[in-house]
Motif scaffolding. Structure first.
Motif, short mmCIF file in Angstrom:
data_model
loop_
_atom_site.label_atom_id
_atom_site.label_comp_id
_atom_site.label_asym_id
_atom_site.label_seq_id
_atom_site.Cartn_x
_atom_site.Cartn_y
_atom_site.Cartn_z
N VAL A 45 3.77 0.54 2.55
CA VAL A 45 3.56 -0.40 3.65
C VAL A 45 3.09 -1.73 3.06
O VAL A 45 2.10 -1.78 2.33
CB VAL A 45 2.48 0.13 4.64
N VAL A 46 3.82 -2.80 3.36
CA VAL A 46 3.39 -4.13 2.92
C VAL A 46 2.24 -4.58 3.84
O VAL A 46 2.43 -4.77 5.03
CB VAL A 46 4.55 -5.14 2.98
N ILE A 47 1.06 -4.71 3.26
CA ILE A 47 -0.10 -5.09 4.08
C ILE A 47 -0.42 -6.58 3.95
O ILE A 47 -1.10 -7.14 4.81
CB ILE A 47 -1.34 -4.24 3.75
N ALA A 106 0.84 -1.20 0.00
CA ALA A 106 0.00 0.00 0.00
C ALA A 106 0.87 1.25 0.00
O ALA A 106 1.89 1.31 0.70
CB ALA A 106 -0.90 0.01 1.22
N THR A 107 0.47 2.23 -0.79
CA THR A 107 1.07 3.56 -0.72
C THR A 107 0.11 4.44 0.06
O THR A 107 -1.09 4.49 -0.24
CB THR A 107 1.30 4.14 -2.12
N SER A 132 -0.83 -13.49 3.10
CA SER A 132 -1.37 -13.30 4.43
C SER A 132 -1.20 -11.87 4.91
O SER A 132 -0.23 -11.19 4.54
CB SER A 132 -0.68 -14.25 5.43
N PHE A 133 -2.12 -11.42 5.75
CA PHE A 133 -2.04 -10.07 6.32
C PHE A 133 -0.80 -9.92 7.18
O PHE A 133 -0.40 -10.85 7.91
CB PHE A 133 -3.26 -9.76 7.18
N THR A 134 -0.19 -8.75 7.12
CA THR A 134 0.91 -8.42 8.01
C THR A 134 0.43 -7.52 9.16
O THR A 134 1.20 -7.21 10.07
CB THR A 134 2.03 -7.69 7.25
N LEU A 135 -0.80 -7.07 9.08
CA LEU A 135 -1.36 -6.15 10.08
C LEU A 135 -1.88 -6.92 11.28
O LEU A 135 -2.50 -7.97 11.13
CB LEU A 135 -2.50 -5.33 9.47
#
Length: 407
Positions: free
Chosen positions: A397-399, A389-390, A404-407
């Protein structure tokens, strides 16, 4: 019919899915083989105080057969009662349920792709007055699933039964929890927590990258992610999909660029497709290739201008309970909740702040919300997919990483 599954599904869909209130009217859309489940749901709806329940039967096999014996002019005929049905449901605020199953699609007649596109467009135009109210969340709606014996054998093996498939679907719907209705409330809280993390990033662009995809799409400053339960204009809380795993938003309809490849099969206009690669430029599909179903995809893209643009992007963790089954369900409802996906066709105004007053196509386009008679999800998630994501302050940010989600 599996009565235990039916009883639990009725409670889930009617009390959580559409949050049926005493005195409300209900429409249930289903296929011929699922009628017993629809009838049981209608009976339960009356017990809960529904004023009237209509069951609409959608016979895809008969529609396909029709395209083989009628010419193009005949196949586009829609009777007035179909239009009046849609108009009355919109006017009288019917809540809407669709019970999906792959049962009737197995062995379905192979129709004429040109005529199928024409038939689908004619009926969608006739029903648009109702579908617009559901798409904009003016009225509660819910799509869920029911098992069948043919689908069980296709999915689980020749010796599998409807009861076996009901067990698989029941776990996905949290029926193995003693209080499965409360379990959905807890699930919704977790979805909302991840949604808030996403929205706090103020994302303006998403970049999808894998071995078969290199694709970017932008979000407007008014866009936000939704997921789990939704809210009607009157404040009613409902679940549009059961099951559901996605966090979704409505992108800038003019912004998609690059190529993106589907990773699960999907039926389009009643016909199977597989491994489609869409190439986009300035928001529109400019080239398409497919391992299976290329001609029907081309027909779909030509239905209207919006059918070749994106109305939804949805993020789904590769470790979702549905994905962990390692099954291809051949049902968009279930497969879309096992994989990140995009939708070609109409966007959801609910994901754009300040869109409630936008009613016409022109007003929606000003907000960069796509409009179309169509809305079809195409699964694009994979174990090697990374989404970056920009943010509005130009940070990357790598989401999602490796699906898989990183958040």
């Amino acid at each position: 019919m599996n009565k235990n599954y039916s009883d639990k599904l009725n409670e889930l869909v009617l009390t959580k899915g559409v949050c049926l209130k005493k005195g409300e009217k209900l429409c249930i859309n289903t296929s011929p083989s699922c009628y017993s489940y629809a009838q049981a749901m209608a009976k339960r709806a009356y017990e809960l105080g529904a004023k009237y329940v209509i069951i609409n039967i959608n016979d895809g096999d008969l529609d396909s057969f029709r395209t083989l014996v009628q010419d193009s002019d005949e196949v586009s005929f829609v009777p007035d009662f179909y239009r009046y049905n849609a108009m009355e449901r919109a006017k009288d605020s019917y809540v809407n349920v669709r019970l999906d199953s792959n049962e009737d699609r197995i062995g379905q007649t192979q129709g004429d792709s040109d005529k199928l596109a024409k038939l689908n467009m004619s009926f969608r135009k006739a029903g648009k007055v109702a579908s617009d109210r559901y798409m904009s969340n003016e009225l509660a709606w819910c799509v869920s699933c029911v098992p069948g014996p043919k689908w069980a054998k296709q999915l689980l093996g020749e010796n599998a039964t409807e009861d076996d498939l009901a067990n698989v679907l029941g776990k996905i719907l949290l029926f193995d929890n003693e209080n499965y209705l409360s379990a959905w409330d807890e699930f919704d809280k977790k979805v909302k927590e991840r949604r808030e993390k996403l929205n706090s990033l103020n994302i303006v662009k998403l970049h999808y990258k894998s071995s078969i995809t290199d694709f970017t799409i932008s979000l407007t400053s008014d866009a936000h992610f939704e997921g789990g339960a939704s809210i009607c204009d009157d404040g009613k809380v409902f679940f549009p999909n059961l099951p559901t795993e996605e966090l979704f938003t409505t992108p800038d309809m003019y912004s998609a660029d690059g190529y993106i490849t589907t990773t699960r099969p999907v039926n389009v206009l009643g016909q199977p497709t597989k491994a489609i690669t869409f190439t986009f430029k300035e928001g529109r599909v400019v080239d398409v290739k497919a391992e299976e179903g290329l001609e029907i995809i081309k027909k779909y893209l030509a239905i209207d201008e919006g059918a070749s643009r994106i109305g939804e992007v949805a993020l789904v963790d590769n470790n979702s309970p549905i994905s962990k089954t390692n099954l291809i369900f051949n049902s968009i409802l279930i497969d879309e909740n096992a994989s990140c996906h995009i939708a070609l066709g109409a966007g959801y105004p609910e994901c754009i702040s300040g869109s409630s007053s936008a009613k016409t196509d022109e007003e929606l386009h000003e907000l960069k919300i796509n409009t179309s008679l169509m809305h079809t999800d195409f699964m694009v998630g994979s174990s090697d997919l990374t989404i970056t994501a920009t943010t509005s302050d130009n940070k990357e940010v790598v989401i999602m990483e490796n699906g898989s989600f990183t958040l």
